[in-house]
Enzyme design. Sequence first.
Site, PDB file in Angstrom:
ATOM      1  N   LYS A 192     -11.630  -2.444 -10.766  1.00  8.67           N
ATOM      2  CA  LYS A 192     -11.725  -3.530 -11.753  1.00  8.67           C
ATOM      3  C   LYS A 192     -12.653  -3.085 -12.872  1.00  8.67           C
ATOM      4  CE  LYS A 192     -14.227  -7.130 -12.540  1.00  8.67           C
ATOM      5  NZ  LYS A 192     -14.108  -7.182 -14.033  1.00  8.67           N
ATOM      6  N   GLY A 245     -23.624  -3.041 -12.100  1.00  6.38           N
ATOM      7  CA  GLY A 245     -23.790  -4.187 -12.976  1.00  6.38           C
ATOM      8  C   GLY A 245     -25.163  -4.805 -12.787  1.00  6.38           C
ATOM      9  N   SER A 246     -25.267  -6.093 -13.023  1.00  3.90           N
ATOM     10  CA  SER A 246     -26.563  -6.772 -12.978  1.00  3.90           C
ATOM     11  C   SER A 246     -27.017  -7.028 -11.550  1.00  3.90           C
ATOM     12  CB  SER A 246     -26.471  -8.105 -13.730  1.00  3.90           C
ATOM     13  OG  SER A 246     -25.687  -9.032 -12.995  1.00  3.90           O
ATOM     14  N   THR A 247     -28.314  -7.177 -11.388  1.00  2.00           N
ATOM     15  CA  THR A 247     -28.876  -7.500 -10.078  1.00  2.00           C
ATOM     16  C   THR A 247     -28.397  -8.866  -9.603  1.00  2.00           C
ATOM     17  OG1 THR A 247     -30.820  -6.134 -10.530  1.00  2.00           O
ATOM     18  CG2 THR A 247     -31.037  -7.802  -8.810  1.00  2.00           C
ATOM     19  N   VAL A 249     -25.515 -10.384 -10.156  1.00  2.00           N
ATOM     20  CA  VAL A 249     -24.163 -10.289  -9.602  1.00  2.00           C
ATOM     21  C   VAL A 249     -24.167  -9.404  -8.363  1.00  2.00           C
ATOM     22  CG1 VAL A 249     -21.793  -9.572 -10.062  1.00  2.00           C
ATOM     23  CG2 VAL A 249     -23.113 -10.713 -11.849  1.00  2.00           C
ATOM     24  N   GLY A 250     -25.028  -8.404  -8.330  1.00  2.00           N
ATOM     25  CA  GLY A 250     -25.133  -7.539  -7.153  1.00  2.00           C
ATOM     26  C   GLY A 250     -25.444  -8.320  -5.891  1.00  2.00           C
ATOM     27  N   GLU A 268     -25.297  -0.240  -7.800  1.00  2.00           N
ATOM     28  CA  GLU A 268     -26.092   0.327  -8.896  1.00  2.00           C
ATOM     29  C   GLU A 268     -26.386  -0.817  -9.853  1.00  2.00           C
ATOM     30  OE1 GLU A 268     -25.931   3.646 -12.481  1.00  2.00           O
ATOM     31  OE2 GLU A 268     -24.292   3.548 -11.039  1.00  2.00           O
ATOM     32  N   CYS A 306     -41.919   2.013 -22.865  1.00  2.00           N
ATOM     33  CA  CYS A 306     -42.734   3.193 -23.155  1.00  2.00           C
ATOM     34  C   CYS A 306     -44.215   2.883 -22.975  1.00  2.00           C
ATOM     35  CB  CYS A 306     -42.451   3.651 -24.589  1.00  2.00           C
ATOM     36  SG  CYS A 306     -42.994   5.316 -24.928  1.00  2.00           S
ATOM     37  N   GLU A 403     -34.342  -6.641 -18.013  1.00  2.00           N
ATOM     38  CA  GLU A 403     -33.489  -5.600 -18.549  1.00  2.00           C
ATOM     39  C   GLU A 403     -32.752  -6.172 -19.762  1.00  2.00           C
ATOM     40  OE1 GLU A 403     -30.406  -2.419 -16.681  1.00  2.00           O
ATOM     41  OE2 GLU A 403     -29.999  -4.522 -16.261  1.00  2.00           O
TER      42      GLU A 403
END
Length: 484
Positions: A192, A245-247, A249-250, A268, A306, A403
């Site tokens: 998908k 994808g995003s955490t 949705v993970g 991931e 940074c 993020e």
Amino acid sequence: MESNSNQSSVSFVKIPTIKFTKLFINGEFVDAVSGKTFETIDPRTGEMIAKVAEGDKEDVDLAVKAARQAFDHGPWPCLPGSARARIMMRFVDLIEENVEELAALDTIDAGKLFSMGKAIDIPMAAKALQYYAGAADKIHGEVLKMSREFHAYTLREPIGVAGLIIPWNYPSIMFVWRVSPALAAGCTMVVKPAEQTPLSALYYAHLAKLAGIPDGVLNVINGYGPTAGAAITSHMDVDAVSFTGSTEVGRKVMQATATSNLKVVSLELGGKSPLIIFDDADVDMAAQLAIFGILLNKVKLFSLFCYLNKRSIPSIGIYDEVVKKLVEKAKAWAVGDPFDPKVQQGPQVDKKQFDKILSYIEHGKREGATLLTGGKPLDGKGYYIEPTIFSEIKEEMLIAKDEIFGPVLGLAKFNTVEEAIKRANSTRYGLAAGIVTKDINVANTVSRSIRAGSIWINCYGALDYDCPFSGYKMSGFGSWTRSP
């Protein structure tokens, strides 16, 4: 900064005709069972490219049935690895013959730079497929020396039907990175692609068919996460799921895989990857890596943050020097039509992401971060945002915690090695980190202390097929360059 214009991209490159917009099931392009379609949008203009078939649970059922049939009764899992490798190498050849068209599809669908697609993304995808083709006949078990009078051995087998849910940041690379190891192992699969970027995935399915990959081995279902994605993750006949994808949705993916058939899952997920610059760093290198991080951030691989050491020579601190160079580079950064070879940054992928990034920029201003440059959308059509740099970031700020997935860089100072490590580890993510220093002791100490899957020393975003890539904490788990 170069403003985006409404000039046609025809002057830069011939935009290909969209050839494939249907679902790819059992070796054929077919309409969705419901007949529904959705629009895929050109982020350069905000206008429709094409209407694409919208798959949902019924279509996923058909695709999984085809993949199961191909796995249980088809030739692919039983072929010698060398035979799978030959077909995969034909697939490689076809990708290399169609580099321009594939790169153009990712440019009009995702806003990716056409020059980078031709030079990096599509060649990298082909090399990944070639790498795993070479691994297809090297999947071995081992004979075990038993403590009792038995003969025993292990055998590595394809796991079955894999559900591969890929993101919109690198449509070609992510498609091939997930499909290649599954093909090499002898798995069948349902892919998908992200609803924002389905076009190149469908083209790869077409090339796979031409290469000789048997029907049912590779299926592609366009659609949305809550419908098509959820149907894959909860399907009782899918044996493994890889999700990028995003955490947020993970978590749902992991829950669905657990409550269905306890399928194997690889996740991931998000990242907030620091680049830590010490006071002995090569300033030009440090600034270049950070600006490169903004580019990666725009195309959504790592969300860069940074940290700059404020200990330095009395006259000009490393912080001030690096910040000056970063702002100069960002102001000179060419933003515009991604087909223009002079442009360094194209549009964001869609209106939703565009608005999300601008919202984070406003949060940064309200919470007291100092805006050094950028922070605004460009005039005209499309989803273009200026490269944006904030300084004086505090850990509790939203732009420091979340993020962002956009061309936004945050800068903060530290005094000691211990402080740098503490701040780098304060994020809920653990995807990657970079260190810029000439001191090998500092490099070793910091790299072993940061909880992140990949640590780059005097480089950033360095990936290779021979090196596994994984994460800590809420960045997920699994080795993402390996087979499911």
